[in-house]
Design an enzyme around this catalytic site. Sequence first.
Site, short mmCIF file in Angstrom:
data_model
loop_
_atom_site.label_atom_id
_atom_site.label_comp_id
_atom_site.label_asym_id
_atom_site.label_seq_id
_atom_site.Cartn_x
_atom_site.Cartn_y
_atom_site.Cartn_z
N HIS A 152 0.85 -1.19 0.00
CA HIS A 152 0.00 0.00 0.00
C HIS A 152 0.89 1.24 0.00
O HIS A 152 1.95 1.27 0.62
CB HIS A 152 -0.92 -0.02 1.22
CG HIS A 152 -2.01 1.00 1.15
ND1 HIS A 152 -1.80 2.34 1.42
CD2 HIS A 152 -3.33 0.89 0.84
CE1 HIS A 152 -2.94 3.00 1.29
NE2 HIS A 152 -3.88 2.15 0.93
N GLY B 262 -7.26 9.48 -0.03
CA GLY B 262 -7.64 10.32 1.09
C GLY B 262 -7.76 11.80 0.78
O GLY B 262 -7.93 12.62 1.67
N SER C 48 -9.99 7.50 -2.91
CA SER C 48 -11.19 8.32 -2.76
C SER C 48 -12.41 7.70 -3.42
O SER C 48 -13.20 8.38 -4.09
CB SER C 48 -10.93 9.74 -3.31
OG SER C 48 -9.92 10.40 -2.56
N GLY D 103 -11.46 5.34 3.56
CA GLY D 103 -12.28 6.02 4.55
C GLY D 103 -13.76 5.69 4.48
O GLY D 103 -14.43 5.58 5.52
#
Length: 258
Positions: free
Chosen positions: A97, A175, A217, A239
């Site tokens: 990652h 993010g 995102s 998220g």
Amino acid sequence: MARNLIVGNWKMNRTASEAPSLVTRLLELVPAQLPVEVVLAPPFTSIPAVAQLLAAANHRLSLGAQNAFWEDRGAYTGEVSVPMLADLGCRYVILGHSERRHLLGEQDEAVNKKVKAVLRHGLFPILCVGETLAERQHGQTEAVIRRQLDAGLDGVAGQELKNLTIAYEPVWAIGTGQAASVEQAAEVHRQIRSVIGAIGGMAAGGAEALRILYGGSVTAHNIGDLLSSREIDGALVGGACLDPEVFAKIINIAAEKS
């Protein structure tokens, strides 16, 4: 082509005591049988709690981990081995990652060792690749992706590649709320298939069967457009997966697109 894959990467969020409420609510919001595959990747400390819930539920959600070490055992303080993860019920492991590469200095050689360890123990690696904003602006995206794939998959070929998933996650989109466009993602996904086909000696059909996810995102608002491309086989969600209502929407939209 395998079913689309939606992976929820919790990152360093939710304690073991907080995890059950998130998972319990998610299980209430998504059908027990889905035309897409869903993986939850909580922090190491929350894996047992999530595993227990998934085992008790009549759902086909799978368990994943966010990292693993390449040795099976030994004097490696703070590390977690693949056999340890397998023993807890993990099927998938996220590797390479961008946060580990750029924040923790993880190199391609280490990622390669981890990929081989995961494959050796019969689990499924999700290898992350992606370029920074500066690299994209300088026209280096293809070269960066090729380098990460060549190094990360060194010594991996043939049948092993069938157990591999690639996640394209442009660093500039993670993010930030600025997801890559469908066209940008699809172009890189095509490049990835071409590179994998070459380095793995795979026939065209084999490379086409490789699952390539988009990460960066991902939301309930853009997942439908992303999955409208035949090049995109799912998503690595950050998220948005921490809110069970939102993650359920992403999963259900993905199911409708399958």
